[in-house]
Motif scaffolding. Structure first.
Motif, PDB file in Angstrom:
ATOM      1  N   TRP A 283      41.128  27.449  48.857  1.00  0.00           N
ATOM      2  CA  TRP A 283      41.266  26.609  47.678  1.00  0.00           C
ATOM      3  C   TRP A 283      41.831  25.254  48.074  1.00  0.00           C
ATOM      4  O   TRP A 283      42.335  25.047  49.178  1.00  0.00           O
ATOM      5  CB  TRP A 283      42.175  27.274  46.643  1.00  0.00           C
ATOM      6  N   ALA A 286      46.626  22.744  46.319  1.00  0.00           N
ATOM      7  CA  ALA A 286      47.962  23.327  46.497  1.00  0.00           C
ATOM      8  C   ALA A 286      48.353  23.211  47.967  1.00  0.00           C
ATOM      9  O   ALA A 286      48.221  24.179  48.731  1.00  0.00           O
ATOM     10  CB  ALA A 286      47.973  24.777  46.039  1.00  0.00           C
ATOM     11  N   LEU A 299      44.283  23.891  40.659  1.00  0.00           N
ATOM     12  CA  LEU A 299      43.633  24.481  41.830  1.00  0.00           C
ATOM     13  C   LEU A 299      42.116  24.535  41.652  1.00  0.00           C
ATOM     14  O   LEU A 299      41.596  24.544  40.536  1.00  0.00           O
ATOM     15  CB  LEU A 299      44.165  25.889  42.071  1.00  0.00           C
TER      16      LEU A 299
END
Length: 386
Positions: A283, A286, A299
């Protein structure tokens, strides 16, 4: 008066005859047949146009006292034998399958009014004797011939599918639609498009039984997009985890197609299995070091396979986000989706779990087990693990 006398008989010292013979075909009907079991016909058919064979017997006098040439008219003890396999049978005058000339220059000629066979060809043996009128020596003629038969029967048609016996369908990369096309080879030619000779019967294997697929409107034909003679078009997203399709061929050389596949119908199958390869997930949004004062993390997940980033991953995967705070011993679910917003806790652990949403399935009412439909009566579907 004579004192002594001697008497001797003086004869001609004849040179032995030179004999030869051969079995000749008389007329235009050949001594070879072609048989086709498809129509059960012989070409030529000796029962309609008999074969005529002449056993020409020649004798040559090297001294030219006798006229050289055919001696058929003077043959004696003449016989024809029919041979089938190991069975040798004398042909008598009452045998209606044959006519034998017994007098004249064509003596010995035989008319054959029966057909030969591919497996046990019809053979003939001729025997006759000729007496040399000069010396009374007996000469024997013995000849044989075989009526060969060529098998022109078309080989049994071979049914093939362009889809392998087992297909691994990867929904992440492969098209949803698959066309399964049958071919029929008779000899070297594909005759599948000949609707006068080929009829295709399509089935779906369900719990070990064959379920007919006729027009795509059957009770379970959710995946069927089209069926056109030798082509079955399906949407692979509706086959479940796997599905086997069976094609049976109804074939008729003369166009008399069956309404159902015969018990010995040529058959071909293909099994399509839904298989998602190994993937990796990550992802963005973050970083490991978050700016002070951050309260929310926006995210975005992405999935990668061996070919790169998977497009439109939400179609196939459920994204479950879990968080473990510094004050907890376990992870707890915080959000779902490919782009969630999650509350930031300093020191927290973030985990993303990707789950296969599975194939499409019919929606069932939990209360009565009925199939759910929309206002227009269309059956409703959703993924099994949605």
């Amino acid at each position: 008066m004579g004192i002594k006398s001697k008497t001797k008989r003086l004869d001609v010292n004849y040179t032995p005859l030179q004999i030869s013979g051969s079995i000749e075909v008389v007329g235009s009907v050949p001594d070879r047949q072609i048989y086709s079991s498809d129509v059960k016909e012989y070409t030529p058919d000796y029962t309609l146009t008999p074969l005529v064979l002449f056993p020409r017997c020649n004798a040559t006098d090297p001294d030219s006292y006798l006229k050289s040439g055919s001696v058929n008219a003077s043959l004696t003890n003449m016989k024809w034998y029919q041979i089938i396999g190991t069975q040798r049978t004398l042909i008598n005058s009452d045998n209606t399958d044959y006519e034998i000339t017994t007098e004249g220059d064509n003596k010995g000629q035989i008319k054959v009014k029966r057909n030969s066979s591919v497996s046990s060809p019809l053979a003939f043996e001729f025997y006759a004797e000729y007496v040399d009128t000069r010396t009374s020596q007996v000469y024997m003629f013995r000849m044989s011939t075989v009526i060969a038969v060529s098998d022109a029967t078309l080989p049994a048609p071979i049914l093939k599918l362009d889809s392998p016996a087992t297909v691994a369908w990867n929904p992440l990369r492969n098209p949803l639609t698959r066309k399964i096309t049958a071919s029929v080879f008779a000899g070297e030619s594909d005759i599948a498009s000949d609707k006068q000779k080929c009829q295709f019967f399509w089935f779906r294997m369900t719990d070990g039984s064959l379920e007919p697929i006729t027009d795509g409107n059957g009770d379970n034909d959710w995946e069927i997009e089209a069926i056109d003679h030798n082509t079955l078009t399906i949407n692979q997203d509706y086959i479940g985890e796997d599905q086997t399709y069976v094609c049976k061929l109804g074939y008729s050389a003369d166009g008399s197609l069956p309404s159902a596949p015969p018990d010995d119908a040529p058959t071909a199958t293909t099994t399509i299995r839904r298989r998602i390869p190994e993937v990796e997930v990550d992802w963005k949004g973050a970083p490991t070091q978050v700016a002070g004062g951050t309260e929310k993390l926006k995210l975005e997940a992405f999935v990668m396979d061996g070919m790169g980033v998977v497009p439109d991953p939400e179609e196939w995967f459920r994204f479950v986000w879990k968080v473990k705070s510094p004050y907890s011993q376990s992870y707890s679910k915080q959000a779902e989706g490919i782009k969630p917003t999650i509350t930031f806790i300093p020191g927290m652990m973030l985990e993303l779990e990707v789950q296969d949403r599975g194939p499409q399935a019919i929606l069932i009412d939990d209360t009565d087990g009925s199939v759910l439909q929309d206002a227009d009566g269309n059956v409703l579907f959703d993924r099994i693990n949605n």
